[in-house]
Design an enzyme around this catalytic site. Structure first.
Site, PDB file in Angstrom:
ATOM      1  N   HIS A  42      -1.787   0.155  -5.282  1.00  0.00           N
ATOM      2  CA  HIS A  42      -2.577  -0.344  -6.491  1.00  0.00           C
ATOM      3  C   HIS A  42      -3.286   0.686  -7.213  1.00  0.00           C
ATOM      4  O   HIS A  42      -3.822   1.662  -6.457  1.00  0.00           O
ATOM      5  CB  HIS A  42      -3.225  -1.648  -6.008  1.00  0.00           C
ATOM      6  CG  HIS A  42      -4.180  -1.407  -5.259  1.00  0.00           C
ATOM      7  ND1 HIS A  42      -4.319  -1.383  -3.817  1.00  0.00           N
ATOM      8  CD2 HIS A  42      -5.658  -0.903  -5.563  1.00  0.00           C
ATOM      9  CE1 HIS A  42      -5.313  -0.907  -3.305  1.00  0.00           C
ATOM     10  NE2 HIS A  42      -6.208  -0.717  -4.276  1.00  0.00           N
ATOM     11  N   HIS A 127      -5.881   6.226 -10.137  1.00  0.00           N
ATOM     12  CA  HIS A 127      -5.378   7.093  -8.835  1.00  0.00           C
ATOM     13  C   HIS A 127      -4.975   6.026  -7.898  1.00  0.00           C
ATOM     14  O   HIS A 127      -5.531   4.894  -8.028  1.00  0.00           O
ATOM     15  CB  HIS A 127      -6.288   7.876  -8.339  1.00  0.00           C
ATOM     16  CG  HIS A 127      -7.408   7.208  -7.611  1.00  0.00           C
ATOM     17  ND1 HIS A 127      -8.519   6.693  -8.340  1.00  0.00           N
ATOM     18  CD2 HIS A 127      -7.727   6.770  -6.303  1.00  0.00           C
ATOM     19  CE1 HIS A 127      -9.301   6.197  -7.491  1.00  0.00           C
ATOM     20  NE2 HIS A 127      -8.836   6.308  -6.177  1.00  0.00           N
TER      21      HIS A 127
END
EC number: 3.1.4.58
Length: 190
Positions: A42, A127
């Protein structure tokens, strides 16, 4: 409960990343890294840590408002990098990064307004963590390999509040379990 706000990539994109990570695991020294499970992939927008159960309804209402004020946007996984001198290896993003940063800022602001104790504000860096290490590892070969990776583009259409259940068994390599406790459509669609 331990909570964070996130953007979750769709299953097809997760499949593409899983194929890439399988190749990374073949590189020399891959055993020194703890690879994250695909179920946990995620983009964290805002990490809230332990949140009192009594604050969750207000946090949820404010996240819903933040989602409604944010339009859907295009995103793809692209490239990679590291944090902490090789302690974290991540896949990066491309697409409408300003929209992703704005959604992250709104998710953080929602928590502050709901009374969630937040640390110092840091500029959001998109990220998706694929591996970690307790010790510094030379991840340059992995970052270089990820530099060639780009997933298909998808439209981010929701903001997700996720509960993180930390491992309790003490079994080495056990991963946290993530559970969506709230989902809100961006732009009020859906």
């Amino acid at each position: 409960m331990r909570l964070f706000a996130a953007v979750l990539p769709p299953e097809g994109v997760v499949d593409e990343l899983a194929t890439e990570v399988a190749e990374l695991k073949k590189l020399p020294g891959a055993g020194a890294l703890r690879w994250t499970a695909r179920e946990g992939w995620h983009f964290t927008l805002a990490f809230y840590g332990e949140v009192d159960d009594g604050l969750v309804p207000e946090l949820s209402a404010r996240l819903e408002r933040a989602a409604r004020r944010s339009e859907p946007f295009a995103l793809a996984l692209r490239g990679g990098g590291q944090f902490g001198h090789g302690r974290a290896l991540w896949a990066g993003a491309e697409g409408d990064l300003p929209a992703l940063r704005l959604l992250a800022d709104r998710a953080e602001a929602a928590a502050r307004k709901a009374g969630v104790a937040m640390g110092e504000h840091r500029r959001y860096k998109a990220h998706l963590t694929v591996a970690r290490s307790r010790e510094a590892v030379d991840v340059r070969p992995y970052v270089a390999a990820l530099g060639e990776f780009t997933s298909r583009t998808w439209t981010v259409g929701e903001l997700v509040l996720v509960r993180s259940n930390l491992p309790t068994s003490g079994v080495p390599g056990e991963q946290p379990r993530y559970e969506a406790v709230g989902r809100w459509a961006l732009g009020g669609a859906g």
